[in-house]
Structures are given as structure tokens and as C-alpha cells.
Design a protein around this motif. Structure first.
Motif, PDB file in Angstrom:
ATOM      1  N   ASN A  82       4.996  -0.991  -7.414  1.00  0.00           N
ATOM      2  CA  ASN A  82       4.585  -2.360  -7.108  1.00  0.00           C
ATOM      3  C   ASN A  82       4.955  -3.302  -8.242  1.00  0.00           C
ATOM      4  OD1 ASN A  82       2.865  -3.214  -4.632  1.00  0.00           O
ATOM      5  ND2 ASN A  82       2.177  -1.116  -5.042  1.00  0.00           N
ATOM      6  N   TYR A 134      -1.667   5.140  -5.932  1.00  0.00           N
ATOM      7  CA  TYR A 134      -1.438   4.153  -4.888  1.00  0.00           C
ATOM      8  C   TYR A 134      -2.634   3.197  -4.817  1.00  0.00           C
ATOM      9  CZ  TYR A 134       2.637   6.785  -3.464  1.00  0.00           C
ATOM     10  OH  TYR A 134       3.874   7.385  -3.450  1.00  0.00           O
ATOM     11  N   HIS A 166      -4.852   2.432  -2.696  1.00  0.00           N
ATOM     12  CA  HIS A 166      -6.110   2.940  -2.164  1.00  0.00           C
ATOM     13  C   HIS A 166      -6.820   3.881  -3.143  1.00  0.00           C
ATOM     14  CE1 HIS A 166      -3.565   6.426  -1.097  1.00  0.00           C
ATOM     15  NE2 HIS A 166      -4.689   7.118  -1.119  1.00  0.00           N
ATOM     16  N   PRO A 181       0.796  -1.230   0.000  1.00  0.00           N
ATOM     17  CA  PRO A 181       0.000   0.000   0.000  1.00  0.00           C
ATOM     18  C   PRO A 181       0.825   1.274   0.000  1.00  0.00           C
ATOM     19  CG  PRO A 181      -0.091  -1.071   2.153  1.00  0.00           C
ATOM     20  CD  PRO A 181       0.581  -2.038   1.218  1.00  0.00           C
ATOM     21  N   TRP A 182       2.082   1.200   0.423  1.00  0.00           N
ATOM     22  CA  TRP A 182       2.917   2.398   0.466  1.00  0.00           C
ATOM     23  C   TRP A 182       3.652   2.663  -0.854  1.00  0.00           C
ATOM     24  CZ3 TRP A 182       3.870  -2.220   2.856  1.00  0.00           C
ATOM     25  CH2 TRP A 182       5.016  -2.906   2.463  1.00  0.00           C
ATOM     26  N   LYS A 183       3.442   1.779  -1.838  1.00  0.00           N
ATOM     27  CA  LYS A 183       4.091   1.956  -3.132  1.00  0.00           C
ATOM     28  C   LYS A 183       3.055   2.260  -4.210  1.00  0.00           C
ATOM     29  CE  LYS A 183       8.212  -0.961  -2.530  1.00  0.00           C
ATOM     30  NZ  LYS A 183       9.192   0.080  -2.910  1.00  0.00           N
ATOM     31  N   SER A 184       3.449   3.064  -5.185  1.00  0.00           N
ATOM     32  CA  SER A 184       2.575   3.365  -6.321  1.00  0.00           C
ATOM     33  C   SER A 184       2.415   2.126  -7.199  1.00  0.00           C
ATOM     34  CB  SER A 184       3.164   4.504  -7.148  1.00  0.00           C
ATOM     35  OG  SER A 184       4.402   4.098  -7.734  1.00  0.00           O
TER      36      SER A 184
END
Length: 276
Positions: free
Chosen positions: A99, A134, A136, A92-95
Motif C-alpha cells: 500500500n 494486510y 484487516h 485491502p488486498w495489498k500488504s
């Protein structure tokens, strides 16, 4: 089979049971996936479908029997395989682009080359305009496309898929199924696809393998799918041949599905009783 990409020979998997003793998930499984073949495995809930996939990936060692990959015994992780999980596995912390390129970076590819390849694969799955978003910020279907690109960028010779589209709505699922078939048809990698959806299995595969209800689940039938390719998964469902295949395969698995349901209901009642 001499042209097998993946082969299970008398494979069994048993685990320690919570109340003591052993639970045998699958037993005596013989199953081959030829090079370039798309095989779907269907069966009741809890029949060991994911257990087979984990053994194919080398994440789980068989209790008995042997898994072979391109004719060689599998020892440790299956380096020829890419695995697409049912659950969302994006970081989740990577675009999206970060990813997709993560696997190449882990392999030692230079960041510049990895990013270039990741852009290419995002374009292949129709997400070129969303590379910097991202997880989300993406819809469920978009996240599955990112996960597909994340796997395919590593160019696996075998693709393992564990109900990858089950959480999607029916329209998005059919779009993703067509996307998968388009990508697969380009180089015909070997695919072992797990699903509980018989219609999905028929629409995608060259062959459908039916597993019995557990414990000690095992194949009880194999059905060649002679539907022409390329396929549109929505349209192919309306053809007489599809309907005939569905009837034959469901006839083979209906009793096992009812057994699996009865077992799950029995376990639920037993668990409820213990908490009273």
C-alpha cells in the motif's frame, strides 16, 4: 501573500440541489496557507470544510473565484498536494508495504527502489515489523500510520487532511497527532487540516480558521496559535494559554455550531416527514 503555498481568492462552490435550484456550500472564501504553515479549519457539521479541501486538491472546481498553488492558478489536480481522507483508503488486498509503495509504482519508480523507500517510511511511522500485514490485520491506529506513510512517501509540498483521526479512540488519536507533528516538524510542509474538534485544532496548528454555518459558509475568524513547539498534544491542553485560546475561539464559533445543529435537525424532520 507572496509566500503562499495555497490561496483561496473569493472562492465559492455551488451544487445542484436535490429538489431543484442550487445550494451554495461556501461563498466568497479568502484564505491563505503560507509555506511551512500548519492551518486548521473548524466549523459546524456540514459547513463546507471538506468542500474547501476538495477544491485545494483539484478534485472540485470552484463555481467562482480562484485557487492558487505557489502563486499559480490551479488547473486540474493539485500535483503538489497529498490528501489523507477521513475514511480508510487502503487497498485491502495489498500488504502494508505494498500500500505504501503503490503511489511510487504508479509514478514509474522501480519496484526495488519503491519497496526500499516504503520500508523506510514504515519505519518512520513505527510499523517496520508489520510491513507484510494486510489492513484487516492492523488496528485502526496502525492503518492510519500506513495511510500517513502512503501519503508522505510521495513527498508532497502541501498536505491536505480531512478529519483523519476522528474515528480513533482518544488515546490513539493523541498518539497519531503527536506522530504527525513529529513528522511535520522535520521539513515543515504546508498543511491544511480539517477537523470538527476544536481542541485538536489548537493543539496542532499555527493558525485556526473558523467557518460559519452553511449555506454560503465563509471564514468568520482567524486565530494565531502562539503555543510553543515542539508540543505534546495531551500536555499542551492543560496550559493556561491553551485554555484561554479555547475560550476565545469557542466564543466565536458557538453560535454557528448551534445554527448548524438547528439546520441539521430541521432537515432531518423534513426528511422524516417526506417518508411518512
Amino acid at each position: 501573500m507572496s509566500d503562499c503555498a495555497l490561496s483561496f481568492a473569493a472562492v465559492s462552490a455551488a451544487f445542484a440541489a436535490p429538489g431543484g435550484g442550487r445550494y451554495t456550500a461556501v461563498a466568497g472564501v479568502d484564505l491563505d496557507v503560507a509555506q511551512g504553515e500548519f492551518v486548521c479549519v473548524v466549523g459546524p457539521t456540514g459547513c463546507g470544510k471538506s468542500t474547501l479541501l476538495n477544491m485545494a486538491a483539484g478534485l472540485l472546481q470552484p463555481s467562482a473565484g480562484q485557487v492558487r498553488v505557489f502563486g499559480q492558478p490551479l488547473d486540474g489536480l493539485n500535483r503538489h498536494a497529498g490528501y489523507m481522507f477521513q475514511a480508510d483508503s487502503l487497498m485491502p488486498w495489498k500488504s502494508a508495504i505494498d500500500n505504501v509503495m503503490a503511489g511510487l509504482i504508479f509514478r514509474g519508480t522501480s519496484p526495488v527502489e519503491a519497496r526500499e523507500q516504503a520500508r523506510y517510511w514504515l519505519q518512520r511511522v513505527g510499523l517496520a515489523q508489520h510491513a507484510d500485514r494486510y489492513p484487516h490485520q492492523l488496528s485502526g491506529g496502525m492503518k492510519k500510520r500506513v495511510a500517513l506513510a502512503q501519503m508522505l512517501i510521495l513527498d508532497p509540498r502541501i498536505i491536505l487532511m480531512d478529519e483523519p483521526f476522528s474515528a480513533l479512540d482518544i488515546q490513539t488519536r493523541q498518539l497519531m497527532e503527536n506522530e504527525l507533528l513529529d513528522l511535520w516538524s522535520a521539513d515543515r510542509k504546508s498543511v491544511l487540516f480539517i477537523t470538527h474538534d476544536l481542541e485538536e485544532a489548537i493543539a496542532l496548528s499555527d493558525r485556526v480558521v473558523v467557518l460559519s454555518a452553511g449555506p454560503a459558509s465563509h471564514p468568520i475568524g482567524e486565530f494565531a496559535i502562539g503555543l510553543p513547539r515542539p508540543r505534546d498534544v495531551a500536555e499542551i491542553r492543560l496550559t493556561p494559554h491553551f485554555v484561554e485560546l479555547h475560550g476565545r475561539i469557542w466564543g466565536a464559533m458557538k453560535e454557528e455550531v448551534l445554527k448548524g445543529y438547528a439546520q441539521s435537525q430541521g432537515m432531518a424532520r423534513a426528511s422524516g416527514g417526506r417518508h411518512e
